[in-house]
Enzyme design. Structure first.
Site, PDB file in Angstrom:
ATOM      1  N   SER A  39       0.600  -1.117  -0.272  1.00 38.94           N
ATOM      2  CA  SER A  39      -0.176   0.065   0.168  1.00 38.94           C
ATOM      3  C   SER A  39       0.809   1.273  -0.213  1.00 38.94           C
ATOM      4  O   SER A  39       0.074   2.297  -0.505  1.00 38.94           O
ATOM      5  CB  SER A  39      -0.920   0.028   0.940  1.00 38.94           C
ATOM      6  OG  SER A  39       0.244  -0.247   2.350  1.00 38.94           O
ATOM      7  N   ASP A 323      -2.785   8.775   6.818  1.00 36.18           N
ATOM      8  CA  ASP A 323      -3.806   8.064   8.214  1.00 36.18           C
ATOM      9  C   ASP A 323      -2.932   7.351   9.064  1.00 36.18           C
ATOM     10  O   ASP A 323      -1.837   8.072   9.194  1.00 36.18           O
ATOM     11  CB  ASP A 323      -4.912   7.362   7.131  1.00 36.18           C
ATOM     12  CG  ASP A 323      -4.003   6.693   6.091  1.00 36.18           C
ATOM     13  OD1 ASP A 323      -2.623   5.954   6.436  1.00 36.18           O
ATOM     14  OD2 ASP A 323      -4.207   5.089   5.645  1.00 36.18           O
ATOM     15  N   HIS A 326      -0.112   5.114   7.055  1.00 35.27           N
ATOM     16  CA  HIS A 326       1.010   6.049   5.033  1.00 35.27           C
ATOM     17  C   HIS A 326       1.278   7.011   5.230  1.00 35.27           C
ATOM     18  O   HIS A 326       0.532   8.390   5.862  1.00 35.27           O
ATOM     19  CB  HIS A 326      -0.513   5.776   4.464  1.00 35.27           C
ATOM     20  CG  HIS A 326      -1.034   4.444   4.038  1.00 35.27           C
ATOM     21  ND1 HIS A 326      -1.968   3.644   4.537  1.00 35.27           N
ATOM     22  CD2 HIS A 326      -0.275   2.739   3.619  1.00 35.27           C
ATOM     23  CE1 HIS A 326      -2.247   2.477   4.685  1.00 35.27           C
ATOM     24  NE2 HIS A 326      -1.318   2.045   4.160  1.00 35.27           N
TER      25      HIS A 326
END
Ligand code: NAG
Ligand code: NAG
Ligand code: NAG
Ligand code: NAG
Length: 367
Positions: A39, A323, A326
């Site tokens: 991610s 967040d 990340h």
């Protein structure tokens, strides 16, 4: 005097000519750029998968031109910024949707929650582990050969491309450090786990090499014990990172550096670059514009992702984290800038990505 001036003009002229050859019409510095990862680089490959690990909803993408693409950030990833620095006129598209001639310039296979190990992240739903990303790459190669119409030309092209492979964070966050879901922490000490992971990673990287990859970018893991979610769940002190997590990834990074050394010795027609993610310490974060180091910019759900449709903080550039996992675009720009042209000697090992891109491996081999 005149002679000197003339000589200078000749030098300048040659430099300009050389630059034009290299970057005629803004040509990319390498013919293609392939991205494997999680991610920290997923551009939307998880959007159609049944999983909680997808972020194709606002406020994700609030600062990205196309909005919520599935990127796990407010804006660009480090790999997006790298593509720009390499003079690509687009960010490398997700494997899930890319087709046609754009494939010739590279594909992004990254998948949120995925890892080196197949089972990693599976409690969140489906993902595309590294082994499957490698199978997808095989399919891309056949498609490229179909477009080019000749296997040898395709191989020559693949030899000149950049391959960014950034895996491992989830093998810790969404495997080793979730003992109630995964048994790895019972079977391995942190040191043995790092060795087992890098041994498997080494096989996977060799598979890419056998498929024609020669120029590798291998980022080390960031300090996962300093992500807001780790601090929230495990830290005894809300301002201090989780020491055991950082120690565990340090074992992994040391193994990865040793692997880079071995590969550079053994595979002399290739070049392997380690990106020192944890080593890129911002000497003066306040001067760099940051004010919040351990807290994300958006309001998060239980799993650490932004609450859908929530209003994020106004000044994203003051936050290192977007967040609870990340980094923000601001942080990604700093990482990518130092990955492309090393600022400190320790940023990239043994060379930086610009040098890697411009490296003529045929000549390097002859020397
Ligand atoms: C190119 O490679 C594919 C499989 O990798 C093979 O099926 C095909 O026959 C090859 N074509 C030529 C012209 O060698
Ligand atoms: C938490 O860490 C900060 C900075 O190291 C320190 O000032 C503070 O006293 C610590 N709080 C607790 C409860 O340990
Ligand atoms: C490199 O070669 C040495 C000696 O032959 C071998 O022990 C080692 O496993 C090889 N490493 C890799 C990464 O292939
Ligand atoms: C990574 O950076 C740190 C300093 O920030 C340095 O101590 C370390 O040696 C670097 N690692 C490599 C492999 O260059």
């Amino acid at each position: 005097m005149m002679g000197e001036i003339k000589q200078r003009w000749v030098v300048i002229f040659l430099l300009v000519a050389a630059c034009k050859l290299q970057w005629a019409h803004g040509e990319p510095q390498v013919p293609c750029f392939f991205i494997f990862g999680d991610s920290l680089a997923d551009p939307g490959n998880n959007n159609m998968l049944p999983t909680g690990a997808k972020t194709n909803y606002p406020p994700y993408g609030v600062d990205y031109p196309q909005g919520a693409t599935g990127r796990f950030s407010n804006g660009k990833y480090a790999v997006d910024v790298l593509a720009e620095k390499l003079s690509f006129d687009h960010h490398i598209p997700p494997y899930a949707t890319a087709s046609g001639p754009i494939l010739l310039q590279g594909v992004n296979y990254a998948s949120g929650s995925a890892g080196i190990r197949d089972e990693t992240g599976s409690h969140l739903g489906e993902n595309i582990p590294m082994n499957k990303q490698l199978q997808h790459h095989q399919l891309t190669i056949s498609r490229m050969a179909g477009i080019i119409g000749d296997n040898k030309t395709t191989q020559t092209r693949l030899n000149q491309c950049l391959y960014y492979v950034g895996m491992g964070s989830n093998d810790y966050l969404n495997n080793y450090f979730l003992p109630e879901r995964y048994p790895t922490s019972k079977s391995f000490t942190p040191q043995a786990y790092a060795q087992a992971l890098v041994a498997q990673y080494s096989e996977q990287i060799m598979t890419l090499y056998k498929n024609g990859a020669r120029k590798f970018i291998l980022p080390g893991l960031g300090n996962i014990g300093c992500v807001p979610q780790a601090i929230r769940l495990y830290s005894t002190n809300a301002t201090v990172c989780v020491v055991d997590m950082n120690k565990a990834i340090n074992f992994f990074n040391n193994e990865l550096v040793a692997l880079v050394d071995r590969f550079n010795k053994n595979l002399t027609d290739g070049k392997f670059v380690y990106v020192n993610s944890t080593g890129m310490i911002i000497q003066d974060p306040i001067a760099a514009g940051f004010r919040y180091f351990y807290q994300g910019c958006c309001e998060v759900t239980e799993n650490g992702q932004c609450v859908p449709q929530s209003k994020p903080c106004a000044t994203r550039s003051e936050y290192i984290f977007w967040d609870n996992f990340h980094p923000t675009e601001s942080m990604n720009v700093i990482t990518a800038t130092r990955t492309y042209i090393a600022e400190a000697r320790s940023d990239c090992y043994p060379i930086d990505v610009r040098s890697l891109a411009l490296l003529d491996l045929a000549t390097a081999k002859a020397i």
